[in-house]
Design an enzyme around this catalytic site. Structure first.
Site: not given
Ligand code: SD4
Length: 339
Positions: A199, A227, A229-230, A250-251, A253
């Site tokens: 990301t 799927r 994420g954020d 980041t990371g 999500g």
């Protein structure tokens, strides 16, 4: 006299009222333009963003053009060269937001090289905020984006074949090698050859004092098909409020979504916290929710405020971000961490 000499020394370095630590001493002074972005790919992305900002361009253009460098990189895991989902397809998520709370987002987008630019078209050319999947792809093609071949990069193919051996579904913690002093983007991999993050989030303030942000990702490697994420979710992976500041994440999500992470960081800045302390508080909230499981994940936030102050914080060691506010000032900062 001494004071005056000191001021002249700082002025000759082009630093004026600023301290070397990256924070303004004079609360009335504002450092702008400024751009910051996640991970070490941020150096190259910031350089592209600075080409816009340094000439007095708009933050919105800077955050789009900045992360496009990362999306296009074959040596990175953000764009079409990235790790696929568990069914072997690369699916991309991205969003963008400007100073007027205009925002656009695409998610579960396949075969398009620059999702951030499609997100911008969603923002500018549709009455919607978010398009997903085949609808997002159809819109991109209608807007003239090329449908790229459905093919894994050599690195992604190798990683996928490796992953298929065990088909283990466990979240990957993002760790950057912070021992290296990098001036150019050098992608980092885990010992097993897998990319360690996927990301880039970027937030910027232009010379006019306007804020914008972007976030773009291939998502978690070997994720379940479908799927998200954020990263494509306004308020989670990215949030901009032109009165206050901007933040991106980041990371892992799922855990950023749980707390509306980037929105939370901006709201904490509105209450008077510095960017760094706002990021810290958001990280603490995730740790509180996760309990003992917090050490199994990584989440990092970065933020800037209207004074051009910047900061970042993460759950555990290994997160870094790139900061740029002059032609010769584009450098990595290690994110402070809690665990
Ligand atoms: C996601 N937040 O899809 C992204 C992953 C990420 O570096 O940031 N990787 O959950």
């Amino acid at each position: 006299m001494l004071q005056r000499r000191k001021f002249l020394q700082l002025s000759s370095l082009g630093l004026g009222a600023f301290s070397f630590s990256g924070f303004t001493k004079d609360k009335t002074a504002t450092r702008k333009p400024i751009v910051i972005s996640t991970w070490d790919a941020g150096i190259a992305a910031n350089a592209a963003a600075w080409k816009v900002l340094g000439k007095g361009g708009r933050a919105l253009d800077a955050v789009e053009q900045g992360v496009m460098v990362t999306e296009a990189s074959q040596n990175c895991c953000v764009g079409l060269g990235a790790n696929p989902d568990r069914d072997g397809f690369v699916t991309l998520d991205s969003c963008i937001m400007d100073e007027n709370a205009n925002c656009g987002s695409v998610a579960f987008l396949e075969r398009i090289k620059h999702p951030v630019s499609v997100a911008r078209r969603v923002m500018e050319k549709t009455p919607h905020v978010m398009l997903v999947g085949s609808g997002a792809q159809q819109f991109a093609v209608e807007e003239g984006f090329t449908l790229e071949p459905q093919k894994l990069s050599d690195d992604a193919k190798k990683s996928y074949e490796q992953w298929l051996k065990k088909s283990e579904y466990k979240p990957m913690i993002n760790i950057e090698n912070t021992n290296k002093k990098q001036t150019a983007f050098v992608p980092t991999k885990f010992d097993n050859g897998e990319w360690n993050h996927d990301t880039i989030g970027m937030v910027a303030m232009d010379a006019a004092g306007n804020l914008s942000g972007s976030c773009t990702t291939s998502g978690m490697g070997f994720k379940m098909r479908g799927r998200l994420g954020d990263s494509p979710i306004i308020g989670a992976g990215l949030f901009v409020d032109n009165e206050v500041g901007a933040a991106t994440a980041t990371g892992q999500g799922e855990d950023v979504i749980r707390i509306c992470g980037s929105h939370l960081v901006v709201e904490l800045m509105r209450q008077g916290l510095s960017p760094e302390n706002a990021c810290k508080k958001a990280v603490e909230r995730i740790i509180k929710i996760k309990g003992a499981k917090a050490k199994e994940i990584q989440v990092g936030f970065i933020a800037i405020n209207k004074q051009g102050e910047y900061g970042g914080y993460c759950i555990q060691k290994g997160f870094n971000f790139a900061v740029c506010y002059a032609d010769d000032k584009n450098f990595m900062v290690d994110g402070k961490y809690i665990i």
